[in-house]
Design a protein around this motif. Structure first.
Motif: not given
Ligand SMILES: Cc1ncc(COP(=O)(O)O)c(C=O)c1O
Length: 386
Positions: A75-83, A209-214
């Motif tokens: 989930r972390s990889a898919d949603l927040y691009d965080w390994e 849709k244009d906002l993403h959590h980092i």
């Protein structure tokens, strides 16, 4: 078309269900739009799992079910691009407890905790619970969006090891800090050699849709080294009552400090908490996306209605279901009491270190929200005519 529209439109009656939110006004005609939980049922997978667990009938100590950690990682990889790695995860029975553990863990290193106000009340008390001095840096308004006051941070006196406590997305103002803001903030944190506690409990309810959590810890390894990230399925899937949260701490020394501060005081989440978290994350995705859609509709409705009320300035949230309202020009002594008297129970800004402000919970059926907004509007109109 929202697949779960009828579910969100007709949540269960919560009166006499031991609900904190509804019991507060049980004997009065006041619509409860205060504490941060939603009136909706959880996703069906969560309800099914709760039934299976109840029917099983054994309620002994719990541990994470097989596959939950792998689920968090994917989930972390898919949603927040965080390994993230499995050993970085520390389970906790709640986030308020985690905020306090952060302060306790860093007592020897920190000379102060730094927070941005207004803020969710436990941020105001956690460091004080351990006699760690607290420094408040108010957020600044840019247009109608609250953001970080980098000028104040630049002149703030800090010592290496101090603790910066971030709420991201921010409760109560609803700001989702963007990449530039997070890069500037984390550069400052690394330069000053501070620790970062990042409460990201609201990160799965991003309204747009244009906002993403980092996650700040995902930005650079230097930031990750200094960061304790806190997450939970509790707000998103409305399972706060089952206490299952987790910290993600990549730095093993920092993780040890955190675990030591928990020792003997903080229990593991209950088995049901683990199982419901698993069910929510594993199968609740279509429901979560529909929920976001519904909340956006509620936000739109509330923003239009509130903007038409004299004396109120609403701030549109970029995330979660909490809407921050500036009521300082409303000609009443106490806006919170005023709206209570007029049939709407909001959160009082004073609790967030911002007297004169209000927080409205959008996590309810649109019909109830419409009624609450009508009551607020009538109350504001009456003020003009008296
Ligand atoms: C930012 C934030 N952190 C923590 C919490 C509370 O978390 P918990 O119920 O797990 O203690 C909330 C609840 O509203 C919150 O908004």
């Amino acid at each position: 078309m929202n697949k779960f529209l009828s579910e969100f439109d007709s949540p269960p009656n919560r009166v006499d269900t031991s609900s904190l939110k509804w019991e507060k006004y049980a004997d009065s005609d006041i619509i409860p739009l205060w504490v941060a939980d939603m009136d909706f049922k959880s996703p069906q997978s969560v309800i099914d799992q709760a039934k299976i667990s109840a029917d099983h009938g054994n309620f002994g100590y719990g541990c994470p079910p097989k596959g939950l950690v792998e689920l968090l990682i994917s989930r972390s990889a898919d949603l927040y691009d965080w390994e993230i790695n499995p050993e970085w995860i520390v389970w906790l029975p709640g986030m308020v407890c985690a905020l306090n553990v952060c302060c306790r863990a860093l007592l020897e290193d920190s000379s102060q905790a730094i927070i941005q106000t207004p803020i969710y009340p436990p941020f105001l008390t956690a460091s004080r619970n351990f006699n760690l001095p607290l420094v408040k840096v108010p957020l600044v308004l840019e247009g109608s969006r609250f953001t970080i006051d980098f000028n104040s941070l630049a002149t703030l006196k800090t010592n290496p090891g101090d603790l910066f406590m971030l709420c991201h997305p921010h409760n109560p103002v609803g700001t989702l800090f963007n990449k530039d803001e997070l890069l500037s903030l984390t550069n400052w944190i690394v330069e000053r050699d501070l620790y970062l506690c990042s409460d990201e409990i609201h990160c799965d309810l991003i309204l747009g849709k244009d906002l993403h959590h980092i996650s700040p810890a995902s930005l650079t390894s230097k930031v990750a080294e200094k960061t304790i990230t806190l997450m939970a399925p509790s707000k998103t899937f409305n399972i706060a009552g089952f206490g299952c949260s987790f910290a993600i701490i990549s730095n093993s020394e920092l993780r040890l400090k955190f675990r030591r501060a928990m020792r003997g005081i903080v229990p593991d989440p209950p088995a049901m908490g683990f199982l419901l978290a698993d069910a929510a994350y594993r199968e609740g995705e279509p429901w979560r996306l529909s929920l976001i859609d519904y909340l956006q509709g509620n936000r739109e409705l509330a923003m239009i209605e509130l903007a038409g009320m004299d004396g109120l300035v609403p701030h549109s949230p970029e995330a979660t279901y909490l809407l921050w309202i500036d009521a300082r020009t409303l000609p009443v002594d106490n806006p919170h009491e005023f709206f209570e008297k007029n049939g709407v129970g909001l959160s009082d800004g004073a609790d967030f270190d911002a007297p004169g402000f209000l927080r409205l919970n959008l996590g309810c059926a649109r019909k109830l929200l419409t009624e609450a907004l009508a009551r607020m509007s009538n109350a504001c109109k009456k003020l003009r005519t008296t």
